[in-house]
Write an enzyme that holds these catalytic residues in place. Structure first.
Site, short mmCIF file in Angstrom:
data_model
loop_
_atom_site.label_atom_id
_atom_site.label_comp_id
_atom_site.label_asym_id
_atom_site.label_seq_id
_atom_site.Cartn_x
_atom_site.Cartn_y
_atom_site.Cartn_z
N ASP A 106 42.37 39.58 31.70
CA ASP A 106 42.30 41.00 32.08
C ASP A 106 41.81 41.16 33.51
O ASP A 106 41.11 40.30 34.04
CB ASP A 106 41.31 41.76 31.18
N1 URA Z 1 40.40 38.25 25.60
C1 URA Z 1 40.17 39.40 26.24
O1 URA Z 1 39.75 40.38 25.64
N2 URA Z 1 40.40 39.46 27.57
C2 URA Z 1 40.84 38.41 28.29
O2 URA Z 1 41.01 38.53 29.51
C3 URA Z 1 41.08 37.22 27.61
C4 URA Z 1 40.87 37.16 26.25
#
Ligand code: URA
Length: 238
Positions: A106
């Site tokens: 993310d």
């Molecule tokens: N899980 C999440 O919530 N975000 C990420 O970036 C990777 C795994």
């Protein structure tokens, strides 16, 4: 060069994995000798002029395999329509090839991210059969208890279905909150955040610290290095 399927050719050019190349074709973004191709299975040779989004592509001979500590505030993409910084921007000055992130973290997640221009390597690591644990370190609100650990081990029901068994381990404290290590094998969108939300301990910050036996180690956010032989072994160790 013998005739090969267009999607394989696009993967060899480092444009995308074969699966994503099929999507590019379907979306009408690929042309061969000036003609837009939307059906799968068309074959090409190196003599054909292949373009993606109007830009010529060529088979890239040199393959790059990179690990980065993705900083927060970057998106895992090559371009962004909202003009946010992209992880590949970090490499631009040093690596000339078209490099792509393998999977996604993310915008607000940091940590271990692989990047490559090898479509087959990308495909291998993003295929559901590549079942390795990915471990995240998170600061979470409050302190998860033993029941939460068991809930993780049984799988958490999310709106897109129950997750595979996962591991939740409280490894420290930050004031009233916990530092937790969370390991999952799947890679659903915002999975760790949604799982923690579901058990009532939302994520405050999130960092990926390992993929299989490959560890982030002491790479600082924004730093990167080429993978070494032993890193490949760590990625594919049973
Ligand atoms: N899980 C999440 O919530 N975000 C990420 O970036 C990777 C795994």
């Amino acid at each position: 060069m013998e005739e090969i399927r267009l999607q394989k050719y696009l993967a060899m050019c480092g444009v995308a994995s074969r699966r994503n190349a099929e999507q590019l074709i379907q979306e009408g973004r690929v042309s061969v000798n000036g003609q837009v191709i939307t059906q799968q299975g068309v074959k090409v040779t190196s003599k054909d002029k292949v373009k993606v989004d109007g830009k010529p592509v060529q088979v890239e001979k040199k393959k790059y395999y990179i690990m980065m500590n993705k900083p927060t505030g970057y998106i895992c993409a090559v371009t962004d329509d909202r003009e946010r910084p992209c992880v590949v921007d970090i490499l631009k000055e040093d690596v000339e090839a078209r490099i792509f992130p393998v999977g996604r973290l993310d915008y607000d997640t940091s940590g271990l991210l692989l990047l490559t221009n090898d479509g087959d390597f990308m495909q291998k690591l993003t295929h559901p059969s590549y079942e390795v644990w990915k471990t995240y370190r998170a600061v979470v609100k409050g302190v998860p208890n033993e029941k939460n650990v068991e809930e993780f081990a049984a799988g958490i029901m999310l709106e897109d279905g129950k997750t595979e068994p996962a591991v939740l381990d409280v490894v420290g404290y930050k004031g009233k909150n916990a530092i937790a290590e969370i390991s999952i094998k799947e890679g659903r969108n915002r999975q760790v955040r949604r799982m923690m939300q579901e058990i009532g301990h939302p994520v405050l910050s999130l960092e990926r610290i390992s993929i299989g036996a490959l560890e982030l180690g002491n790479l600082k956010p924004g730093a990167w290095r080429y993978l070494k032989e032993k890193d490949f072994e760590a990625l594919f160790r049973e």
